[in-house]
Design a protein around this motif. Structure first.
Motif, short mmCIF file in Angstrom:
data_model
loop_
_atom_site.label_atom_id
_atom_site.label_comp_id
_atom_site.label_asym_id
_atom_site.label_seq_id
_atom_site.Cartn_x
_atom_site.Cartn_y
_atom_site.Cartn_z
N UNK A 213 0.39 -1.29 -0.18
CA UNK A 213 0.43 0.12 -0.07
C UNK A 213 0.59 1.27 0.38
N UNK A 214 -0.10 1.99 0.22
CA UNK A 214 0.95 4.07 0.45
C UNK A 214 1.49 3.83 1.44
N UNK A 215 1.10 3.22 2.37
CA UNK A 215 2.32 3.58 4.10
C UNK A 215 3.52 3.03 3.31
N UNK A 216 3.37 1.40 3.08
CA UNK A 216 4.74 0.52 3.04
C UNK A 216 5.42 1.40 1.66
N UNK A 217 5.03 1.89 0.75
CA UNK A 217 5.92 2.29 -0.24
C UNK A 217 6.62 3.71 0.30
N UNK A 218 5.83 4.49 0.84
CA UNK A 218 6.48 5.63 1.55
C UNK A 218 7.23 5.17 2.68
N UNK A 219 7.05 4.22 3.68
CA UNK A 219 8.51 3.84 4.65
C UNK A 219 9.63 3.22 3.93
N UNK A 220 9.56 2.69 3.04
CA UNK A 220 10.68 2.31 1.98
C UNK A 220 11.37 3.10 1.52
N UNK A 221 10.57 4.11 0.89
CA UNK A 221 11.23 5.51 0.38
C UNK A 221 12.13 6.06 0.83
N UNK A 222 11.46 6.67 2.13
CA UNK A 222 12.42 7.45 3.88
C UNK A 222 13.51 6.21 4.19
N UNK A 223 13.54 5.26 4.42
CA UNK A 223 14.56 4.61 4.81
C UNK A 223 15.60 4.62 3.35
N UNK A 224 14.98 4.32 2.64
CA UNK A 224 16.62 4.95 1.51
C UNK A 224 16.88 6.86 1.30
N UNK A 225 16.30 7.38 1.69
CA UNK A 225 16.67 8.64 2.14
C UNK A 225 16.37 9.59 0.93
N UNK A 226 14.68 9.27 1.09
CA UNK A 226 14.06 9.58 0.51
C UNK A 226 13.10 10.45 1.04
N UNK A 227 13.38 12.18 0.89
CA UNK A 227 12.25 12.96 0.86
C UNK A 227 11.38 12.85 0.91
N UNK A 228 10.19 12.89 2.26
CA UNK A 228 8.54 12.18 1.51
C UNK A 228 8.36 13.09 2.16
N UNK A 229 6.85 13.51 1.43
CA UNK A 229 5.31 14.62 1.96
C UNK A 229 4.84 14.17 3.23
N UNK A 230 5.50 14.25 4.27
CA UNK A 230 4.68 13.29 5.44
C UNK A 230 2.97 13.27 5.55
N UNK A 231 2.23 13.52 5.29
CA UNK A 231 1.12 13.00 5.66
C UNK A 231 0.32 12.58 3.93
N UNK A 232 -0.43 12.05 3.83
CA UNK A 232 -0.82 11.34 3.16
C UNK A 232 -2.37 11.56 2.82
N UNK A 233 -2.95 12.57 1.67
CA UNK A 233 -4.32 12.62 1.16
C UNK A 233 -4.92 11.49 1.10
N UNK A 234 -6.53 11.55 1.65
CA UNK A 234 -7.03 10.97 1.87
C UNK A 234 -7.02 9.40 2.65
N UNK A 235 -8.26 9.23 3.10
CA UNK A 235 -8.23 8.69 4.51
C UNK A 235 -7.69 6.81 4.37
N UNK A 236 -7.62 6.26 4.75
CA UNK A 236 -7.15 4.90 4.18
C UNK A 236 -8.35 3.36 4.26
#
Length: 305
Positions: A213-236
């Protein structure tokens, strides 16, 4: 001969490659997905433009719509953002689901304060038509016959790649800074013109184990050092959920007070992430393939300077 889809594919590949060269975060995402055996599928691509006189280029959405519709795309739905003086259209390919959707937004320049209008109009009056001459004839031929000879297709794609750049001469530094006080969208568009504003990873199709999902993808990118928008638009569980990387900065050409050419560091583009869910339509469960205005408004701000 090359058919309409082959020509569209060639253009999409070149736009994506050029974008990845400029947006390192998109390049990193693609490398990570492919290394894990997944696939890179883009949900949509966005462009920005001005609804005003832009020299030899047709104004606003009309210019970009002509290109997309000649490539076989269909105009789907309008969106309005009155507080930002923006209007958009969503385009979609009717048969090839592998082609990204397009979200094209124009700034209604006439709705801005008169001094801001004057600055924008002066800056874009030098706009050139990258499709002038044979390229426009080939575009019309493609729309009519759905195919072109190989040599015509090559000329057209090269012209379209140029079209999706900045058609006017560099603006004055002072113009960018003054216009930005009223509309960050306008300042960005003065600097980058018809360039791709962003591509968007289609999370549902990336097929990477553990990136469900979008959460796990964002977490993987953030762990790789890619700066990510802190919030997700749209509820789970909602029909469309979106986030993005932060925007990369570029040195953009501008005209200094003494008339010389200088450079101004400014935001260029981010890489968006989109996760779509099912909606009921005519008694069937189908992917929601539209856009949500409020979420788009928040993502516009990712290039704010």
């Amino acid at each position: 001969m090359k058919n309409q889809e082959a020509i569209t594919q060639s253009l999409m590949e070149q736009l994506w490659q050029n974008y990845c060269q400029r947006v390192s975060y998109a390049h990193a995402y693609a490398d990570m997905v492919l290394a894990k055996g997944g696939q890179v599928v883009n949900d949509h691509c966005a462009f920005r433009t001005f609804n005003t006189f832009t020299g030899e280029q047709k104004a606003g959405i009309v210019a970009i719509s002509e290109v997309l519709e000649s490539l076989g795309y269909v105009k789907i739905a309008p969106y309005s953002f009155p507080s930002k003086h923006l209007n958009s259209f969503h385009y979609q390919h009717p048969t090839n689901i592998n082609f990204p959707k397009f979200f094209v937004t124009q700034l209604e320049v006439a709705e801005l304060p008169s001094d801001t209008q004057a600055l924008i109009n002066e800056a874009v009056a030098s706009g050139e038509d990258a499709l002038a001459g044979e390229a426009r004839n080939y575009l019309a031929e493609l729309a009519e016959s759905k195919e072109l000879s190989d040599d015509k297709a090559e000329v057209l794609v090269a012209a379209l790649v140029k079209f999706f750049g900045r058609p006017w001469k560099p603006a004055k530094r002072s113009t960018i800074l003054e216009v930005n006080k009223v509309s960050q969208f306008a300042a960005w568009t003065l600097l980058h013109g018809n360039s791709v504003n962003h591509f968007t990873a289609y999370i549902n199709y990336q097929k990477v184990e553990g990136w469900d999902d979008i959460e796990s993808t964002m977490k993987a990118l953030e762990d790789a050092g890619i700066p990510i928008k802190p919030a997700i638009e749209g509820a789970k569980g909602s029909k469309l959920r979106q986030s993005s990387t932060q925007a990369v900065d570029e040195l953009c050409p501008v005209i200094e007070e003494d008339g010389s050419e200088g450079q101004l560091q400014w935001s260029y583009a981010y890489y968006e992430l989109a996760e779509r869910n099912y909606i009921e339509q005519d008694g069937q469960q189908v992917w929601f393939d539209g856009f949500l205005g409020e979420q788009a408004t928040n993502l516009f701000e990712m290039t704010k300077r």
